[in-house]
Design an enzyme around this catalytic site. Structure first.
Site, PDB file in Angstrom:
ATOM      1  N   ASP A  38     -28.260  48.639  57.173  1.00 39.46           N
ATOM      2  CA  ASP A  38     -27.107  48.248  57.982  1.00 39.46           C
ATOM      3  C   ASP A  38     -26.211  49.445  58.304  1.00 39.46           C
ATOM      4  O   ASP A  38     -26.295  50.493  57.669  1.00 39.46           O
ATOM      5  CB  ASP A  38     -26.282  47.198  57.244  1.00 39.46           C
ATOM      6  CG  ASP A  38     -26.955  45.833  57.226  1.00 39.46           C
ATOM      7  OD1 ASP A  38     -27.952  45.649  57.944  1.00 39.46           O
ATOM      8  OD2 ASP A  38     -26.481  44.951  56.489  1.00 39.46           O
ATOM      9  N   LYS A  60     -25.289  45.800  62.382  1.00 38.32           N
ATOM     10  CA  LYS A  60     -24.508  44.867  61.562  1.00 38.32           C
ATOM     11  C   LYS A  60     -23.118  45.418  61.220  1.00 38.32           C
ATOM     12  O   LYS A  60     -22.674  45.357  60.094  1.00 38.32           O
ATOM     13  CB  LYS A  60     -25.246  44.506  60.272  1.00 38.32           C
ATOM     14  CG  LYS A  60     -26.563  43.787  60.497  1.00 38.32           C
ATOM     15  CD  LYS A  60     -26.349  42.428  61.110  1.00 38.32           C
ATOM     16  CE  LYS A  60     -27.664  41.691  61.295  1.00 38.32           C
ATOM     17  NZ  LYS A  60     -27.495  40.402  61.983  1.00 38.32           N
ATOM     18  N   MET A 169     -14.087  40.290  56.877  1.00 38.63           N
ATOM     19  CA  MET A 169     -14.303  40.126  58.322  1.00 38.63           C
ATOM     20  C   MET A 169     -13.104  39.461  58.998  1.00 38.63           C
ATOM     21  O   MET A 169     -13.253  38.611  59.875  1.00 38.63           O
ATOM     22  CB  MET A 169     -15.589  39.327  58.572  1.00 38.63           C
ATOM     23  CG  MET A 169     -16.837  40.075  58.152  1.00 38.63           C
ATOM     24  SD  MET A 169     -18.364  39.107  58.278  1.00 38.63           S
ATOM     25  CE  MET A 169     -18.367  38.290  56.673  1.00 38.63           C
TER      26      MET A 169
END
Length: 242
Positions: A38, A60, A169
């Protein structure tokens, strides 16, 4: 279905720098024939694999283009069936918002052998590295962890009643997070910490309150970042300095 002789290791790279990699993950990287990794992984990790290891970057990173999950699944199966030792390297811990189960299901359907290797998650490491204890006998008897990738799907009324919130996030939705918590009764003076790029030489920490934090970081790209909302933020060594 006959099982492939190859094997896929779903490995947690830990938080931030290569220093936070586990010993088992280090040993596996030294044997890797294929590395699928990632964007948030420390680039120094790429130096731990053999020179002839095939390295495949699949992105990602929040807000930026990434390889579709279905294609990643296919890559894992493809190289396992070619009898390779495959490392699927993810930031943090594979089982914490890492879409690990989708990859496991694809491997199981194809009869591929696999193993999951835990990693140090930013959920606990980022607050620790900012000097913030997630629990405290007086002000934080529990904490909840959630992704704010889709804030409209969260039960903000329930979350607003908890002592400590740890949010992943959430950088792109900080304003909505603040508005929803205040709407459902969270005190606007509740302390907030944002820890960006935890565990790296570029780590930054902002300390504020629900009523001020959006203005404090309005010019900053908050990815990757961990947000902590709780009275325990006041116990941080950074409290009152930033």
């Amino acid at each position: 279905m006959a099982q492939s002789k190859g094997k896929v290791y779903l490995v947690g790279a830990g938080v931030g720098d290569v220093d936070y990699l586990t010993v088992k993950a280090y040993r596996l990287l030294a044997e890797a024939e294929v590395l699928i990794y990632d964007a948030l992984v420390d680039e120094q990790l790429l130096k731990l694999v053999p020179d002839n290891c095939l390295k495949i970057h699949v992105g990602k990173r929040g807000g930026l283009p990434s390889t579709p999950q279905s294609e990643i699944n296919q890559l894992l199966v493809k190289y396992c069936q070619q009898e390779k030792l495959v490392i699927r390297l993810k930031s943090g811990d594979p089982f914490i918002f890492g879409r690990c189960m989708q990859e496991i299901q694809a491997l199981q359907a194809a009869g591929c052998d696999f193993e999951v290797i835990p990693g140090i998650s930013s959920v606990t490491a980022a607050p620790l590295l900012a000097g913030i204890p997630l629990t405290d006998a007086e002000v934080s008897r529990c904490f909840a962890v959630f992704s704010a990738h889709q804030p409209s799907e969260l039960d903000w009324e329930a979350l607003s009643r908890l002592d400590t919130l740890v949010i992943l996030m959430g950088g792109q939705h900080l304003g909505e997070i603040v508005d929803q918590l205040i709407k459902y009764g969270k005190d606007k003076f509740t302390p907030v910490a944002i820890i960006r790029k935890a565990g790296t030489s570029e780590q930054q920490v902002w300390i504020g309150e629900l009523s001020t934090i959006v203005e404090q970081v309005k010019a900053v790209r908050l990815s990757p970042a961990v947000i902590v909302i709780s009275e325990v933020v006041g116990l941080s060594r950074f409290s009152g300095k930033m």
